[in-house]
Design an enzyme around this catalytic site. Structure first.
Site, PDB file in Angstrom:
ATOM      1  N   PHE A  12     -24.522 -15.252   6.882  1.00 20.22           N
ATOM      2  CA  PHE A  12     -23.366 -15.119   7.776  1.00 20.22           C
ATOM      3  C   PHE A  12     -22.119 -14.623   7.024  1.00 20.22           C
ATOM      4  CE2 PHE A  12     -19.899 -18.003   9.645  1.00 20.22           C
ATOM      5  CZ  PHE A  12     -19.444 -17.041  10.530  1.00 20.22           C
ATOM      6  N   ILE A  61     -32.300 -17.014  -6.185  1.00 19.18           N
ATOM      7  CA  ILE A  61     -31.347 -17.269  -7.279  1.00 19.18           C
ATOM      8  C   ILE A  61     -31.882 -18.290  -8.285  1.00 19.18           C
ATOM      9  CG2 ILE A  61     -29.227 -16.605  -6.031  1.00 19.18           C
ATOM     10  CD1 ILE A  61     -28.733 -19.685  -5.664  1.00 19.18           C
ATOM     11  N   ALA A  84     -26.741 -20.122  -0.465  1.00 17.61           N
ATOM     12  CA  ALA A  84     -26.828 -21.581  -0.388  1.00 17.61           C
ATOM     13  C   ALA A  84     -27.663 -21.977   0.809  1.00 17.61           C
ATOM     14  CB  ALA A  84     -25.427 -22.189  -0.244  1.00 17.61           C
ATOM     15  N   THR A 131     -17.077 -25.164  -0.123  1.00 17.85           N
ATOM     16  CA  THR A 131     -16.697 -25.692   1.187  1.00 17.85           C
ATOM     17  C   THR A 131     -15.670 -26.817   1.064  1.00 17.85           C
ATOM     18  OG1 THR A 131     -17.567 -27.033   3.018  1.00 17.85           O
ATOM     19  CG2 THR A 131     -18.791 -27.120   0.987  1.00 17.85           C
ATOM     20  N   ASP A 132     -14.914 -27.038   2.132  1.00 18.46           N
ATOM     21  CA  ASP A 132     -13.972 -28.176   2.151  1.00 18.46           C
ATOM     22  C   ASP A 132     -14.710 -29.513   2.273  1.00 18.46           C
ATOM     23  OD1 ASP A 132     -14.822 -27.946   4.799  1.00 18.46           O
ATOM     24  OD2 ASP A 132     -12.807 -28.039   5.669  1.00 18.46           O
ATOM     25  N   GLU A 133     -16.024 -29.455   2.605  1.00 21.24           N
ATOM     26  CA  GLU A 133     -16.752 -30.705   2.852  1.00 21.24           C
ATOM     27  C   GLU A 133     -16.910 -31.542   1.586  1.00 21.24           C
ATOM     28  OE1 GLU A 133     -20.047 -30.335   5.598  1.00 21.24           O
ATOM     29  OE2 GLU A 133     -19.179 -28.527   6.469  1.00 21.24           O
ATOM     30  N   TYR A 156     -25.732 -32.090   1.980  1.00 12.94           N
ATOM     31  CA  TYR A 156     -25.192 -30.726   1.818  1.00 12.94           C
ATOM     32  C   TYR A 156     -23.932 -30.750   0.959  1.00 12.94           C
ATOM     33  CZ  TYR A 156     -22.324 -26.629   2.958  1.00 12.94           C
ATOM     34  OH  TYR A 156     -21.500 -25.530   2.871  1.00 12.94           O
ATOM     35  N   ALA A 158     -22.789 -33.032  -0.990  1.00 16.58           N
ATOM     36  CA  ALA A 158     -23.034 -33.528  -2.355  1.00 16.58           C
ATOM     37  C   ALA A 158     -23.607 -32.414  -3.228  1.00 16.58           C
ATOM     38  CB  ALA A 158     -23.987 -34.719  -2.313  1.00 16.58           C
ATOM     39  N   LYS A 160     -23.122 -29.149  -2.793  1.00 16.18           N
ATOM     40  CA  LYS A 160     -22.054 -28.169  -3.055  1.00 16.18           C
ATOM     41  C   LYS A 160     -21.060 -28.743  -4.086  1.00 16.18           C
ATOM     42  CE  LYS A 160     -21.353 -24.631  -1.458  1.00 16.18           C
ATOM     43  NZ  LYS A 160     -21.819 -23.262  -1.781  1.00 16.18           N
ATOM     44  N   ASN A 185     -14.467 -24.637   8.135  1.00 18.93           N
ATOM     45  CA  ASN A 185     -15.548 -24.098   8.981  1.00 18.93           C
ATOM     46  C   ASN A 185     -15.254 -22.665   9.413  1.00 18.93           C
ATOM     47  OD1 ASN A 185     -15.901 -27.042   9.143  1.00 18.93           O
ATOM     48  ND2 ASN A 185     -17.460 -26.531  10.663  1.00 18.93           N
ATOM     49  N   TYR A 213     -22.617 -34.006  19.699  1.00 16.32           N
ATOM     50  CA  TYR A 213     -22.955 -35.220  18.953  1.00 16.32           C
ATOM     51  C   TYR A 213     -21.904 -36.307  19.226  1.00 16.32           C
ATOM     52  CZ  TYR A 213     -25.904 -32.178  15.952  1.00 16.32           C
ATOM     53  OH  TYR A 213     -26.837 -31.296  15.457  1.00 16.32           O
TER      54      TYR A 213
HETATM   55  P1  NAD Z   1     -25.884 -18.924   5.593  1.00 21.36           P
HETATM   56  O1  NAD Z   1     -26.825 -20.093   5.657  1.00 21.36           O
HETATM   57  O2  NAD Z   1     -25.577 -18.153   6.807  1.00 21.36           O
HETATM   58  O3  NAD Z   1     -26.425 -17.859   4.515  1.00 21.36           O
HETATM   59  C1  NAD Z   1     -26.954 -18.244   3.275  1.00 21.36           C
HETATM   60  C2  NAD Z   1     -27.626 -17.034   2.657  1.00 21.36           C
HETATM   61  O4  NAD Z   1     -28.150 -17.410   1.381  1.00 21.36           O
HETATM   62  C3  NAD Z   1     -28.813 -16.504   3.487  1.00 21.36           C
HETATM   63  O5  NAD Z   1     -28.767 -15.091   3.561  1.00 21.36           O
HETATM   64  C4  NAD Z   1     -30.030 -16.961   2.698  1.00 21.36           C
HETATM   65  O6  NAD Z   1     -31.146 -16.090   2.839  1.00 21.36           O
HETATM   66  C5  NAD Z   1     -29.490 -16.953   1.280  1.00 21.36           C
HETATM   67  N1  NAD Z   1     -30.224 -17.888   0.403  1.00 21.36           N
HETATM   68  C6  NAD Z   1     -30.529 -19.183   0.657  1.00 21.36           C
HETATM   69  N2  NAD Z   1     -31.228 -19.693  -0.380  1.00 21.36           N
HETATM   70  C7  NAD Z   1     -31.340 -18.702  -1.311  1.00 21.36           C
HETATM   71  C8  NAD Z   1     -31.936 -18.615  -2.599  1.00 21.36           C
HETATM   72  N3  NAD Z   1     -32.566 -19.666  -3.146  1.00 21.36           N
HETATM   73  N4  NAD Z   1     -31.848 -17.448  -3.264  1.00 21.36           N
HETATM   74  C9  NAD Z   1     -31.222 -16.374  -2.726  1.00 21.36           C
HETATM   75  N5  NAD Z   1     -30.658 -16.390  -1.505  1.00 21.36           N
HETATM   76  C10 NAD Z   1     -30.709 -17.547  -0.803  1.00 21.36           C
HETATM   77  O7  NAD Z   1     -24.570 -19.509   4.904  1.00 21.36           O
HETATM   78  P2  NAD Z   1     -23.036 -19.139   5.181  1.00 21.36           P
HETATM   79  O8  NAD Z   1     -22.552 -19.953   6.313  1.00 21.36           O
HETATM   80  O9  NAD Z   1     -22.890 -17.676   5.190  1.00 21.36           O
HETATM   81  O10 NAD Z   1     -22.385 -19.732   3.856  1.00 21.36           O
HETATM   82  C11 NAD Z   1     -22.258 -18.936   2.674  1.00 21.36           C
HETATM   83  C12 NAD Z   1     -21.581 -19.753   1.591  1.00 21.36           C
HETATM   84  O11 NAD Z   1     -20.297 -20.159   2.024  1.00 21.36           O
HETATM   85  C13 NAD Z   1     -22.334 -21.038   1.221  1.00 21.36           C
HETATM   86  O12 NAD Z   1     -22.238 -21.205  -0.164  1.00 21.36           O
HETATM   87  C14 NAD Z   1     -21.586 -22.132   1.967  1.00 21.36           C
HETATM   88  O13 NAD Z   1     -21.685 -23.351   1.299  1.00 21.36           O
HETATM   89  C15 NAD Z   1     -20.167 -21.571   1.944  1.00 21.36           C
HETATM   90  N6  NAD Z   1     -19.305 -21.996   3.061  1.00 21.36           N
HETATM   91  C16 NAD Z   1     -19.728 -21.882   4.359  1.00 21.36           C
HETATM   92  C17 NAD Z   1     -18.860 -22.255   5.392  1.00 21.36           C
HETATM   93  C18 NAD Z   1     -19.274 -22.112   6.842  1.00 21.36           C
HETATM   94  O14 NAD Z   1     -18.528 -22.543   7.727  1.00 21.36           O
HETATM   95  N7  NAD Z   1     -20.394 -21.497   7.170  1.00 21.36           N
HETATM   96  C19 NAD Z   1     -17.588 -22.742   5.113  1.00 21.36           C
HETATM   97  C20 NAD Z   1     -17.186 -22.836   3.759  1.00 21.36           C
HETATM   98  C21 NAD Z   1     -18.048 -22.453   2.742  1.00 21.36           C
HETATM   99  P1  TYD Z   2     -21.597 -27.521  12.210  1.00 19.24           P
HETATM  100  O1  TYD Z   2     -21.399 -26.203  12.869  1.00 19.24           O
HETATM  101  O2  TYD Z   2     -22.976 -27.966  11.885  1.00 19.24           O
HETATM  102  O3  TYD Z   2     -20.667 -27.524  10.915  1.00 19.24           O
HETATM  103  P2  TYD Z   2     -20.281 -28.762   9.912  1.00 19.24           P
HETATM  104  O4  TYD Z   2     -21.108 -29.930  10.226  1.00 19.24           O
HETATM  105  O5  TYD Z   2     -20.622 -28.194   8.573  1.00 19.24           O
HETATM  106  O6  TYD Z   2     -18.822 -28.987  10.128  1.00 19.24           O
HETATM  107  O7  TYD Z   2     -20.953 -28.632  13.141  1.00 19.24           O
HETATM  108  C1  TYD Z   2     -19.583 -28.579  13.517  1.00 19.24           C
HETATM  109  C2  TYD Z   2     -19.286 -29.840  14.298  1.00 19.24           C
HETATM  110  O8  TYD Z   2     -20.018 -29.797  15.540  1.00 19.24           O
HETATM  111  C3  TYD Z   2     -19.737 -31.118  13.591  1.00 19.24           C
HETATM  112  O9  TYD Z   2     -18.792 -32.145  13.849  1.00 19.24           O
HETATM  113  C4  TYD Z   2     -21.066 -31.464  14.260  1.00 19.24           C
HETATM  114  C5  TYD Z   2     -20.886 -30.925  15.680  1.00 19.24           C
HETATM  115  N1  TYD Z   2     -22.118 -30.448  16.356  1.00 19.24           N
HETATM  116  C6  TYD Z   2     -22.442 -30.915  17.635  1.00 19.24           C
HETATM  117  O10 TYD Z   2     -21.712 -31.727  18.236  1.00 19.24           O
HETATM  118  N2  TYD Z   2     -23.577 -30.451  18.230  1.00 19.24           N
HETATM  119  C7  TYD Z   2     -24.412 -29.576  17.611  1.00 19.24           C
HETATM  120  O11 TYD Z   2     -25.461 -29.200  18.206  1.00 19.24           O
HETATM  121  C8  TYD Z   2     -24.062 -29.079  16.313  1.00 19.24           C
HETATM  122  C9  TYD Z   2     -24.944 -28.108  15.593  1.00 19.24           C
HETATM  123  C10 TYD Z   2     -22.893 -29.544  15.724  1.00 19.24           C
END
Ligand code: NAD
Ligand code: TYD
Length: 348
Positions: A12, A61, A84, A131-133, A156, A158, A160, A185, A213
């Site tokens: 993503f 990786i 990740a 992540t902020d988590e 997750y 932990a 990160k 997020n 949830y």
């Molecule tokens: P995502 O799950 O959409 O994409 C992860 C990508 O990593 C995928 O393309 C997957 O194929 C690849 N991948 C997974 N395991 C792999 C491995 N062992 N080797 C090579 N490639 C691998 O994740 P995202 O939401 O795009 O998040 C990207 C990064 O940003 C992550 O590090 C996540 O912790 C961080 N992040 C995400 C958010 C969010 O809201 N989505 C917010 C803050 C930080």
């Molecule tokens: P998510 O998109 O999984 O991100 P994160 O847990 O990393 O913040 O979830 C965002 C919020 O939405 C979280 O509080 C959990 C809630 N949630 C639901 O209520 N229903 C769902 O089906 C999902 C996937 C998340």
């Protein structure tokens, strides 16, 4: 010339970062290493796949010999590490796969970077996207600052947090030139529909129950994915070496309010009566150990780098809904097969 290894560039956020760098920096070579897990999808970057400054490598990786070979053959100068396992619910079911990719994979990349450049790190950067988590969960008041102590609460977060610690430990021990960002997020096009916003969009479209949830009272701070990619660009080029920057939208929403807003946007777009989609809302068993609130203070990035979010949430959400409605085939492809099994097991 820079030759940047971007990991997770078929996912993503990674796909938006790859696109931005490939288009904006024709003089850089961008090497995208992605294992194409369930979350990785080359369709996300089909528009740039033939660019002369871009190369895709399918691989893990955690594969030390492959990673070492890529550093040599592609003469990698810098890393932007996004690969990740990223979904909290999956981390509750299978923590070890998060340890493997997020911890072991990160350390494998760090080792390859150290071996490639020995002590000659001048002009190179290892950029870790996090992540902020990692900061844990807030009550109703306060914000996460860059100095907030780590207190991860899910497998997750932990994993990160552990990867962040390794990156900083390598900076201290081997003098690695690092930059880190911890972001709130993200939402926007190409997000896999296991996460809240695309899952709800998909279910509203298909008239399926909307699984909220607990009571839907949990709060998240939401940022449009392209604004995150812009922040990564800014920090990579202008952020101070060794520093961490918090990235966020100053945009807190309760889950239930987001779901109502999505229902209302989609009622209009799908020609439904106002209030029709929100009848699909179903309160389900809460996530185990569900963090109550995340809220980022992104002032450091804003003040030092002049970065700020470009979109209001309502505008970004509408653009996101439009993207999912216009990209039905993408959505259908990623929700077939393994997604069905995941969905049935998780929401049984
Ligand atoms: P995502 O799950 O959409 O994409 C992860 C990508 O990593 C995928 O393309 C997957 O194929 C690849 N991948 C997974 N395991 C792999 C491995 N062992 N080797 C090579 N490639 C691998 O994740 P995202 O939401 O795009 O998040 C990207 C990064 O940003 C992550 O590090 C996540 O912790 C961080 N992040 C995400 C958010 C969010 O809201 N989505 C917010 C803050 C930080
Ligand atoms: P998510 O998109 O999984 O991100 P994160 O847990 O990393 O913040 O979830 C965002 C919020 O939405 C979280 O509080 C959990 C809630 N949630 C639901 O209520 N229903 C769902 O089906 C999902 C996937 C998340």
């Amino acid at each position: 010339m820079k030759s940047i290894l971007i990991t997770g560039g078929a996912g993503f956020i990674g796909s938006h970062v790859v696109r931005l760098f490939v288009k904006k920096y024709p003089n850089y070579k961008i090497v995208n290493l992605d294992a194409l897990t369930y979350a990785g999808n080359l369709e996300n970057i089909v528009d740039i796949e033939d660019s002369p400054n871009y190369k895709f490598i399918k691989g893990d990786i955690c594969d030390e010999s492959l990673v070492t070979q890529i550093f040599k053959e592609e003469n990698i100068t810098d890393v932007i590490h996004l690969a990740a396992e990223s979904h909290v619910d999956r981390s509750i079911k299978d923590p070890l796969s998060f340890v493997r990719t997020n911890v072991f994979g990160t350390v494998t990349l760090l080792n390859a970077f150290v071996s490639a450049w020995k002590e000659n790190f001048e002009g190179h950067v290892f950029y870790h996207v996090s992540t902020d988590e990692v900061y844990g969960s807030l009550d109703e008041g306060g914000y996460f600052l860059e100095t907030t102590p780590y207190d991860p609460q899910s497998p997750y977060s932990a994993s990160k947090a552990s990867s962040d610690h390794f990156v900083r430990a390598y900076a201290n021990t081997y003098k690695l030139p690092i930059k880190l960002t911890n972001c709130s997020n993200n939402y926007g096009p190409n997000q896999f529909p296991e996460k809240l916003i695309p899952l709800m969009i998909n279910n509203i479209k298909n008239n399926q129950p909307l699984p909220v949830y607990g009571k839907g009272e949990n709060v998240r701070d939401w940022l449009y994915v392209i604004d995150h990619a812009r922040a990564i660009d800014e920090v990579f080029h202008n952020g101070k070496m060794g520093e961490t920057y918090n990235i966020g939208g100053f945009n807190e929403w309760k889950n239930i309010d987001i779901v109502h807003l999505l229902c209302s946007i989609m009622d209009k777009k799908l020609g439904r009566q106002e209030g029709e989609s929100s009848k699909l809302i179903t309160f389900v068993t809460d996530r185990a150990g569900h963090d109550l609130r995340y809220a980022i203070d992104a002032s450091k990035a804003m003040n030092e780098l002049g970065w700020k979010p470009s979109l209001q949430f309502e505008e970004g959400l509408e653009k996101t809904v439009d993207w999912y409605l216009e990209n039905e085939e993408w959505l259908e492809r990623v929700t077939s097969g393994a997604y069905q099994t995941y969905y049935k097991e998780h929401y049984a």
